[in-house]
Design a protein around this motif. Structure first.
Motif, short mmCIF file in Angstrom:
data_model
loop_
_atom_site.label_atom_id
_atom_site.label_comp_id
_atom_site.label_asym_id
_atom_site.label_seq_id
_atom_site.Cartn_x
_atom_site.Cartn_y
_atom_site.Cartn_z
N PHE A 1 77.19 30.43 19.87
CA PHE A 1 77.60 31.73 20.69
C PHE A 1 79.19 31.15 20.84
CE2 PHE A 1 78.65 34.31 24.71
CZ PHE A 1 78.28 35.74 23.87
N GLY A 2 79.98 32.15 20.59
CA GLY A 2 81.28 32.00 20.90
C GLY A 2 81.77 32.90 22.00
N PHE A 3 82.72 32.20 23.05
CA PHE A 3 83.01 32.95 24.11
C PHE A 3 84.59 33.02 23.89
CE2 PHE A 3 82.93 33.60 28.94
CZ PHE A 3 82.20 34.66 29.04
N LEU A 4 85.06 34.02 23.81
CA LEU A 4 86.52 34.20 23.21
C LEU A 4 87.43 35.07 23.85
CD1 LEU A 4 85.68 34.92 19.40
CD2 LEU A 4 85.51 32.87 20.66
N GLY A 5 88.62 34.51 24.07
CA GLY A 5 89.55 35.02 24.81
C GLY A 5 90.84 34.23 25.14
N PRO A 6 92.07 34.82 25.59
CA PRO A 6 93.40 33.96 25.76
C PRO A 6 93.20 33.22 26.95
CG PRO A 6 93.43 36.18 26.56
CD PRO A 6 92.31 36.24 25.85
N ARG B 1 77.24 34.67 16.97
CA ARG B 1 77.53 35.95 17.76
C ARG B 1 78.93 35.33 18.61
NH1 ARG B 1 74.26 38.59 21.85
NH2 ARG B 1 73.65 36.26 22.25
N VAL B 2 79.71 36.34 18.77
CA VAL B 2 80.85 36.28 19.70
C VAL B 2 80.94 37.10 20.82
CG1 VAL B 2 82.10 35.04 17.94
CG2 VAL B 2 82.36 37.50 18.35
N GLY B 3 81.44 36.81 21.91
CA GLY B 3 81.89 37.78 23.08
C GLY B 3 83.47 37.80 23.21
N PHE B 4 84.02 38.86 23.46
CA PHE B 4 85.22 39.13 23.91
C PHE B 4 85.42 39.33 25.11
CE2 PHE B 4 86.51 41.12 19.46
CZ PHE B 4 86.27 39.86 19.12
N ILE B 5 86.16 38.31 25.92
CA ILE B 5 86.42 38.40 27.45
C ILE B 5 87.97 38.48 27.66
CG2 ILE B 5 86.26 35.95 27.80
CD1 ILE B 5 85.12 36.41 30.45
N ILE B 6 88.28 39.29 28.55
CA ILE B 6 89.75 39.61 29.01
C ILE B 6 89.71 39.97 30.44
CG2 ILE B 6 89.94 41.85 28.33
CD1 ILE B 6 92.64 39.71 27.42
N ASP B 7 90.62 39.10 31.20
CA ASP B 7 90.79 39.48 32.57
C ASP B 7 89.42 39.17 33.20
OD1 ASP B 7 93.60 39.84 32.40
OD2 ASP B 7 93.43 41.86 32.03
N ASP C 1 79.04 40.66 19.59
CA ASP C 1 78.26 40.91 18.36
C ASP C 1 78.36 40.00 17.51
OD1 ASP C 1 77.23 42.29 16.14
OD2 ASP C 1 78.16 44.23 16.70
N SER C 2 77.89 39.97 16.01
CA SER C 2 78.32 38.91 15.01
C SER C 2 79.57 39.27 14.49
CB SER C 2 76.97 38.88 13.90
OG SER C 2 77.32 40.19 13.35
N PRO C 3 80.26 38.25 14.26
CA PRO C 3 81.63 38.45 13.42
C PRO C 3 81.51 39.24 11.99
CG PRO C 3 81.44 36.17 13.78
CD PRO C 3 79.95 36.62 14.19
N ARG C 4 80.37 39.39 11.36
CA ARG C 4 80.05 40.17 10.26
C ARG C 4 80.09 41.57 10.81
NH1 ARG C 4 76.34 42.75 7.23
NH2 ARG C 4 76.82 42.77 4.88
N ASN C 5 79.30 41.91 11.71
CA ASN C 5 79.33 43.07 12.38
C ASN C 5 80.54 43.69 12.78
OD1 ASN C 5 76.39 43.44 11.49
ND2 ASN C 5 75.87 43.02 13.71
N LEU C 6 81.45 42.88 13.45
CA LEU C 6 82.79 43.23 13.89
C LEU C 6 83.66 43.57 12.82
CD1 LEU C 6 83.02 40.85 16.93
CD2 LEU C 6 82.63 43.10 17.24
N LYS C 7 83.60 42.76 11.72
CA LYS C 7 84.35 43.08 10.79
C LYS C 7 84.04 44.56 9.96
CE LYS C 7 85.27 38.18 9.74
NZ LYS C 7 85.30 37.19 8.81
#
Length: 284
Positions: free
Chosen positions: A32-37, A199-205, A212-218
């Motif tokens: 699981f990827g937890f992604l954000g700046p 799967r990855v989650g996008f977190i901001i602030d 979702d999965s990278p494939r589904n997001l694309k």
């Protein structure tokens, strides 16, 4: 392996939340990827899940343990590789790993084996204080595997590494994932996440925007395009066609059937482009 519900965290103990009502689950064996700046809330969330930060509000369960009252036994199941390396400079690489393996109550991997995996066997008997930033990072990564963790927390695992070593580290992560390790990867590097995560989650602030999965997001947010270069007489022409629009598909077929193709490749949105589209923010 991880369950998070209505998680809040404030460093100032007020309504300024670094983690703001975050909810997600990570299944056993999932990457699981937890992604954000920087400053998005990634490290704060990981700090709570690894016991470095106390629970404030919400629920967090890790490897079957409630993080409001974490048990020492839980740490036998966890491996953590921090972005900022925290090895002992006065100890050699081998001594660092020998020291840490004594902290576990479970079977550990031989330190020399781990040093070989991360490409540090040639400096096994050198003090860590003499190491470059990248070498210290690799030693921290090796240390995180000592106890054969069921749940592996990785914070920017390829930061500061040259491409060859970064690829070596990614191969290790892929292999452990195949073996069934659960991986929680925090990063701002979307290419790494795309390559390694189920799967990855996008977190901001502090707010988790989507999962979702990278494939589904694309498929959902990306454009389906084909870039093509072809010969028209003595002239090389370039064009780009949408695979969604019927009219453009027909034009593409016409070129393929009537001209000599020089180059052709599909073009999809990157996770970074999708992140910006979803959150309205970049990764810096």
């Amino acid at each position: 392996m991880i369950k998070v519900e209505n998680l809040f965290y404030s460093y100032t103990k007020d309504s300024k939340y670094a983690v703001d009502d975050v909810n997600f689950e990570v299944a056993k064996g999932e990457a699981f990827g937890f992604l954000g700046p920087s400053g998005a809330g990634k490290s704060t969330t990981q700090g709570i899940l690894t016991g470095l930060l106390p629970m404030q509000d919400g629920l967090a369960e890790v490897a079957g343990y409630n993080m409001k009252n974490p048990s020492r036994k839980m740490f036998n199941k966890l491996g953590v590789s921090f972005e900022q390396s925290n090895v002992y400079g006065k100890l050699t690489a081998l001594e660092n790993l020998e020291f840490y393996r004594k902290l576990f109550d479970v079977e550990t991997i031989e330190p020399n084996v781990l040093l070989e995996i991360v490409g540090l066997s040639h400096v096994a008997n050198k003090k860590a204080s003499t190491f470059s930033k990248g070498m210290k990072h690799r030693l921290t990564f090796a240390r995180s595997m000592l106890n054969k963790p069921e749940l592996w927390f990785l914070d920017e695992p390829t930061t500061g590494l040259d491409p060859a070593i970064a690829n070596q580290i990614k191969d290790v992560i892929k292999e452990k994932s195949k073996e069934g390790s659960t991986i929680f990867l925090t990063t701002h590097n979307m290419f790494i996440a795309d390559e390694l995560c189920d799967r990855v989650g996008f977190i901001i602030d502090g707010v988790l925007k989507l999962i979702d999965s990278p494939r589904n997001l694309k498929l959902k947010y990306g454009q389906k395009l084909v870039d093509i270069e072809y010969k028209d007489g003595n002239e090389i022409k370039k064009d780009s066609f949408s695979l969604i629009k019927e009219e453009e598909r027909l034009k593409l077929n016409h070129i393929i059937n009537n001209y000599e193709i020089e180059l052709m490749h599909t073009k999809e949105a990157t996770l970074e482009e999708i992140f910006i589209k979803v959150t309205g923010r970049g990764l810096v």
